[in-house]
Design a protein around this motif. Structure first.
Motif, short mmCIF file in Angstrom:
data_model
loop_
_atom_site.label_atom_id
_atom_site.label_comp_id
_atom_site.label_asym_id
_atom_site.label_seq_id
_atom_site.Cartn_x
_atom_site.Cartn_y
_atom_site.Cartn_z
N ARG A 195 1.77 -16.03 76.68
CA ARG A 195 2.98 -15.66 75.93
C ARG A 195 4.19 -15.73 76.86
NH1 ARG A 195 3.72 -9.71 73.37
NH2 ARG A 195 1.88 -10.36 72.21
N ASP A 206 9.57 -11.41 74.71
CA ASP A 206 8.26 -10.79 74.96
C ASP A 206 7.76 -10.08 73.69
OD1 ASP A 206 5.98 -9.94 76.15
OD2 ASP A 206 6.92 -8.33 77.31
N ILE A 241 1.02 -21.85 70.94
CA ILE A 241 2.35 -21.38 70.58
C ILE A 241 2.78 -22.18 69.36
CG2 ILE A 241 4.76 -21.23 71.32
CD1 ILE A 241 3.61 -21.25 74.22
N SER A 291 -0.77 -17.57 69.77
CA SER A 291 -0.49 -16.58 70.83
C SER A 291 0.94 -16.06 70.70
CB SER A 291 -0.70 -17.20 72.20
OG SER A 291 0.19 -18.28 72.42
N GLN A 292 1.84 -16.91 70.18
CA GLN A 292 3.24 -16.53 70.00
C GLN A 292 3.84 -17.50 68.99
OE1 GLN A 292 5.67 -16.80 73.61
NE2 GLN A 292 6.77 -14.94 73.06
N GLU A 298 5.12 -11.12 69.98
CA GLU A 298 4.27 -12.14 69.36
C GLU A 298 5.05 -13.00 68.38
OE1 GLU A 298 -0.06 -12.42 67.08
OE2 GLU A 298 0.65 -10.51 67.90
#
Length: 360
Positions: free
Chosen positions: A3, A23, A302, A328-329, A25
C-alpha cells in the motif's frame, strides 16, 4: 498487502507541487473535470509501470513550461516494511530509484507494484481492433507470470529481426528466425490457451451477476497457427508461407496475429450488445484481471478507477463494487455531489481536487 502511504508529485500535468497522504485502503478524489483527478491516477500508474495509461509519450505529461517531472512515494510492502520509490523524467531520460537502487528493467516494477486501471478507453476491449484485446490478455498474463513477459519480449525481438530481413529480401538467417519464432510462439500460445480457460471460468457468471442478464458470454481464442503441437510444425508453416511474407513485406502468421473474440449465443458480442452492456463488459474484464492475478500469485493489486462508474445505475454500481474486494488499495475519481459509495462501504479517505491541488 502492498500500500502507498504518501506521494509527492512535481510538475506532472497540471500539478505544480503536491504532497498527498494516501495511507488508506480507499482513496476518493472528488472534483469537476480537468482539475487533476485523472492526472493523480496517471502519476500513481507511472510509478507502478514507468509508463502512462493516457499517452505513449511521457513528454506530454510534463507540466507546460517545465523541463521534466518528478514523482516519489513511500509504501509498505507485502511484509509491512516501509520502502521508497522515485521516478524522474527530464524529457528524454528517466531515472527510477527503488530503495536507493536504480531500476533498469520495468519488469521489476510490475511485480513490486501490480496495478490495474479502469478507464473509459477500456470499451475498446469490445469495440476495438484485435490488437487491443491481444494487449489486454498479454498484460493480464504478464502481471502474474514473469516467464510469459520474457517470452513476449523474445518473440517481438525475433519478429522485428525477421521482418527487417524480409524487407531486405535477405534469406540467410530466415531459418534461425523461424526456429526461434516457433519456439517462443508455441510457449505463448499454450499459455494464452490456459489463460483464456481461466478467464472463461470467471467471466460469464460475473457479468451475469452484475448485469442481471445473460450468462452466455465467453472469450474465443482464435490462433493464427492452427492445429499445431510442436515447434517443428510451426517452422514448416513459416517455410511454406515465406514467399507470401516476402511479397507482403511482413510476417503474415504468428501469435502477433492471434485474435480474442467476445461471443455470446448470437455471435460476436460487439455487434449485438448495447453500449451499456459493452461498457459493463469492459469493467468486468478488469475485475477478472484482478481476480486472476490474486488467484495466480496470492497477492492483491492496486486498482485505479477513472470516472468509470458514472454510467452505471445505482443497482449495478452496488453489485459492481461488491465484486471488487480483491485489492490492496483503490483510487476512485468522482464528480461533486455524486453518490460514490453506500453506507455499507468502508470509510474512504476523500480529497477535493481543484487546479491540481488536493484538499482533505
Amino acid at each position: 498487502m502492498m500500500r502507498f502511504e504518501k506521494i509527492r508529485i512535481i510538475n506532472f500535468r497540471n500539478i505544480s507541487s503536491s504532497v498527498v497522504d494516501i495511507d488508506r485502503e480507499d482513496i476518493v478524489l472528488i472534483g469537476e473535470n480537468a482539475q487533476g483527478k485523472t492526472n493523480f491516477l496517471e502519476a500513481v500508474y507511472t510509478l507502478c509501470y514507468a509508463s502512462s495509461f493516457k499517452t505513449p509519450s511521457l513528454k506530454e505529461a510534463i507540466k507546460h513550461g517545465e523541463d521534466g517531472f518528478f514523482i516519489e512515494a513511500t509504501f509498505l510492502n507485502d511484509y509491512k516494511e516501509r520502502q521508497y520509490i522515485s521516478y524522474s523524467f527530464d524529457g528524454s531520460k528517466r531515472n527510477i530509484i527503488l530503495d536507493g537502487k536504480k531500476v533498469t528493467d520495468r519488469k521489476e516494477l510490475i511485480y513490486n507494484f501490480p496495478c490495474i486501471v479502469f478507464c473509459h478507453e477500456d470499451i475498446e476491449f469490445l469495440k476495438g481492433e484485435p490488437d487491443v484485446r491481444r494487449k489486454f490478455f498479454d498484460q493480464m498474463m504478464s502481471l502474474s507470470d514473469p516467464s510469459f513477459l520474457d517470452d513476449i519480449r523474445l518473440y517481438r525481438n525475433v519478429l522485428s529481426k525477421r521482418n527487417a530481413a524480409i524487407k531486405m529480401a535477405d534469406k540467410s538467417l530466415m531459418g534461425l528466425y523461424d526456429e526461434r519464432l516457433a519456439r517462443y510462439g508455441l510457449s505463448i500460445m499454450e499459455k494464452r490457451e490456459k489463460a483464456v480457460e481461466v478467464f472463461n471460468s470467471i467471466f460469464p457468471s460475473l457479468f451475469s451477476l452484475v448485469s442481471g442478464g445473460k450468462d452466455d458470454l465467453f472469450i474465443q481464442y482464435q490462433k493464427s497457427w492452427q492445429n499445431v503441437s510442436s515447434a517443428e510444425e510451426i517452422v514448416d508453416i513459416l517455410n511454406d508461407t515465406r514467399e507470401r511474407d516476402l511479397k507482403m513485406l511482413t510476417t503474415t502468421s504468428g501469435i502477433h496475429r492471434d485474435r480474442f473474440v467476445v461471443r455470446d449465443k448470437n455471435g460476436i458480442f460487439s455487434q449485438s450488445g448495447s453500449t451499456g452492456q459493452l461498457r459493463l463488459c469492459s469493467l468486468i474484464f478488469r475485475i477478472v484481471e484482478a481476480l486472476v492475478f490474486e488467484e495466480s500469485t496470492g497477492k492483491k493489486p492496486i486498482l485505479l478507477f477513472d470516472d468509470v462508474l458514472l454510467e452505471l445505475d445505482s443497482t449495478k454500481r452496488k453489485l459492481f463494487l461488491n465484486e471488487i474486494d480483491s485489492y490492496s488499495q483503490a483510487f476512485f475519481t468522482f464528480l461533486p455531489k455524486e453518490i460514490y459509495f453506500d453506507e455499507s462501504h468502508k470509510s474512504p479517505l476523500c480529497y477535493t481536487v481543484k487546479d491540481g491541488k488536493y484538499y482533505l
